[in-house]
Design an enzyme around this catalytic site. Sequence first.
Site, mmCIF file in Angstrom:
data_model
loop_
_atom_site.group_PDB
_atom_site.id
_atom_site.type_symbol
_atom_site.label_atom_id
_atom_site.label_comp_id
_atom_site.label_asym_id
_atom_site.label_seq_id
_atom_site.Cartn_x
_atom_site.Cartn_y
_atom_site.Cartn_z
ATOM 1 N N CYS A 73 6.651 -4.818 16.169
ATOM 2 C CA CYS A 73 5.637 -4.061 16.603
ATOM 3 C C CYS A 73 4.371 -3.703 16.864
ATOM 4 C CB CYS A 73 6.051 -2.596 15.841
ATOM 5 S SG CYS A 73 7.644 -2.544 16.178
ATOM 6 N N ASN A 80 -3.456 5.155 16.140
ATOM 7 C CA ASN A 80 -4.185 4.728 15.028
ATOM 8 C C ASN A 80 -4.928 3.268 15.423
ATOM 9 O OD1 ASN A 80 -4.844 7.215 13.439
ATOM 10 N ND2 ASN A 80 -2.337 6.057 13.078
ATOM 11 N N CYS A 123 6.766 -7.501 7.426
ATOM 12 C CA CYS A 123 7.379 -6.526 7.730
ATOM 13 C C CYS A 123 8.272 -8.187 8.345
ATOM 14 C CB CYS A 123 6.641 -5.610 8.605
ATOM 15 S SG CYS A 123 8.173 -4.501 9.266
ATOM 16 N N GLU A 174 1.452 -1.311 0.177
ATOM 17 C CA GLU A 174 -0.006 0.135 -0.312
ATOM 18 C C GLU A 174 0.994 1.146 -0.082
ATOM 19 O OE1 GLU A 174 -4.065 -1.461 2.042
ATOM 20 O OE2 GLU A 174 -2.896 -1.186 3.391
ATOM 21 N N GLY A 199 6.912 -1.987 5.773
ATOM 22 C CA GLY A 199 7.948 -2.286 6.140
ATOM 23 C C GLY A 199 9.104 -1.887 6.421
ATOM 24 N N GLU A 200 10.193 -2.593 6.572
ATOM 25 C CA GLU A 200 11.563 -1.499 7.305
ATOM 26 C C GLU A 200 11.999 -1.146 6.580
ATOM 27 O OE1 GLU A 200 12.357 -0.092 10.146
ATOM 28 O OE2 GLU A 200 14.155 0.395 9.265
ATOM 29 N N HIS A 229 9.043 5.777 20.794
ATOM 30 C CA HIS A 229 8.010 4.572 21.029
ATOM 31 C C HIS A 229 8.133 4.915 22.821
ATOM 32 C CE1 HIS A 229 5.824 5.517 17.886
ATOM 33 N NE2 HIS A 229 6.252 3.925 17.688
ATOM 34 N N CYS A 256 3.659 8.846 1.256
ATOM 35 C CA CYS A 256 3.801 7.797 1.825
ATOM 36 C C CYS A 256 3.565 5.798 1.216
ATOM 37 C CB CYS A 256 3.260 7.381 3.368
ATOM 38 S SG CYS A 256 3.337 6.489 4.637
ATOM 39 N N CYS A 286 -0.938 5.497 9.330
ATOM 40 C CA CYS A 286 0.075 4.714 9.898
ATOM 41 C C CYS A 286 0.081 3.725 11.085
ATOM 42 C CB CYS A 286 1.116 5.728 11.199
ATOM 43 S SG CYS A 286 2.201 7.365 10.545
ATOM 44 N N CYS A 326 1.112 -2.443 15.425
ATOM 45 C CA CYS A 326 1.587 -1.779 14.082
ATOM 46 C C CYS A 326 1.075 -3.046 13.413
ATOM 47 C CB CYS A 326 3.197 -2.059 13.710
ATOM 48 S SG CYS A 326 2.703 -1.563 11.706
HETATM 49 N N1 SAH Z 1 9.497 0.824 10.465
HETATM 50 C C1 SAH Z 1 9.753 2.013 9.962
HETATM 51 C C2 SAH Z 1 8.443 2.310 8.971
HETATM 52 C C3 SAH Z 1 7.167 1.751 8.914
HETATM 53 S S1 SAH Z 1 6.314 2.496 10.604
HETATM 54 C C4 SAH Z 1 9.311 1.943 10.961
HETATM 55 O O1 SAH Z 1 8.836 1.350 11.979
HETATM 56 O O2 SAH Z 1 9.619 3.183 11.080
HETATM 57 C C5 SAH Z 1 5.827 4.446 10.379
HETATM 58 C C6 SAH Z 1 5.169 5.067 11.553
HETATM 59 O O3 SAH Z 1 4.080 3.952 11.955
HETATM 60 C C7 SAH Z 1 5.985 4.719 12.338
HETATM 61 O O4 SAH Z 1 6.405 6.121 13.227
HETATM 62 C C8 SAH Z 1 5.860 3.949 13.333
HETATM 63 O O5 SAH Z 1 5.791 3.426 14.563
HETATM 64 C C9 SAH Z 1 3.854 4.737 13.489
HETATM 65 N N2 SAH Z 1 2.816 3.662 13.654
HETATM 66 C C10 SAH Z 1 2.944 2.278 13.152
HETATM 67 N N3 SAH Z 1 2.354 2.112 14.088
HETATM 68 C C11 SAH Z 1 1.073 2.869 14.182
HETATM 69 C C12 SAH Z 1 -0.171 2.703 15.078
HETATM 70 N N4 SAH Z 1 -1.068 2.449 15.346
HETATM 71 N N5 SAH Z 1 -0.952 4.411 14.985
HETATM 72 C C13 SAH Z 1 0.190 4.908 14.792
HETATM 73 N N6 SAH Z 1 1.372 4.805 14.442
HETATM 74 C C14 SAH Z 1 1.628 3.224 14.136
#
Ligand code: SAH
Length: 368
Positions: free
Chosen positions: A117, A296, A113, A93, A164-165, A221, A106, A340, A120
């Site tokens: 986390c 979110n 991934c 996406e 993804g990372e 975080h 974005c 996000c 996420c």
């Molecule tokens: N893997 C990378 C990029 C993808 S996540 C990273 O970890 O940064 C992009 C952003 O969205 C990150 O800052 C992540 O922590 C945040 N994110 C992940 N899940 C989320 C959620 N449920 N609500 C808000 N932000 C979130």
Amino acid sequence: MDTKKNIKTLDKRELSAYFKQLNEPAYRAEQVWDWLWNKQAESFDEMTNLPKSLREKLEEHFDIPKARLHLTRQSSDGTIKNAVELPDNLIVESVIIPEKKRATACISSQVGCSLNCLFCATGRLKRMRNLTASEIVDQVVQAREQSLTYYGYPLTNIVFMGMGEPLLNYENVKEAIEIITSEKGLGMSPKRITLSTAGIPERIKQLALDLPKINLAVSLHSAIDEVRTRIMPSNKAYGGLDALLESLQFWYKKTKSKITFEYLVFKDINDDDRSIRALVKFASKIPSKVNLIQYNPTDSFDRFAQADDEVLEAYRQALKEKGIIATVRRSRGQDIEAACGQLAAKYEDVKIKIEHKPISLSQIKNRQ
Ligand code: SAH
């Protein structure tokens, strides 16, 4: 079986070597590069400044696969979410977020991934594979066209905050950024690109050497090791906060560019004074700013909740007292699950080969 090679996997050096071996003049590599990346050609037939015989030879050996838009949805706030179908039918996406005279794409760097986390949605998908450089660039090309069509102004910014990372797909992400920023490619400024990472220290250092002009964002975080490891298990695997900080200091030394910390504040996890003090201390050690991001919700299994506004304000004040700028980022596109952490490619109507990781509820509950 299709044994043709994807020509977009060749970099300029490899293209030159290929034409040299055919006894073709050196400028052929430039011409083909220009067609592929600047003009976005989809067939060798279009490459009219190449002799027909050469076009036929290329056609025999190579193809030009392209990521295609499978579905596009638009949120009531203008945000667009794309389901991008890759040549092997997997889906990732991308999201485009309009602001005043600005549009940010974005984009995704992996299908699924490998990090877990807990907050996420993408983290609950298995990592299927890395995207190729051209699949990453294709998302930007699509976003560029959509920005003009939907908003009437060009795409201005790119963030690697999709699925993804990015630092675990280092070489392809690097090549994609080189194409996006090269004059012969998309010609965008590296200052308009932000790479967001969960924090892979060795790769952050490498990035400082390879792409010092882009912006770096780190999903922090928590600045307390045991709390961060609880919600981001990769923290421990990559040496914890000390290793992360050391790599960020290296980044700053090489680039002189401030780091952005992304920080979610969850009820009963990091909404206490100790967490606030830890973040202030951590962020003071490196020139940085903090984005307090709104959480979110990801699905009905969710055990995380956004902390109260007063807590966000307490974070902001405490940081401000130490001269660290903190902004609260409200999410966009929630109604179409484009925000996000909500990217999880749920498309029942296509045969997508995305497997979900087994998610254990107790895993989340017990850890809180
Ligand atoms: N893997 C990378 C990029 C993808 S996540 C990273 O970890 O940064 C992009 C952003 O969205 C990150 O800052 C992540 O922590 C945040 N994110 C992940 N899940 C989320 C959620 N449920 N609500 C808000 N932000 C979130």
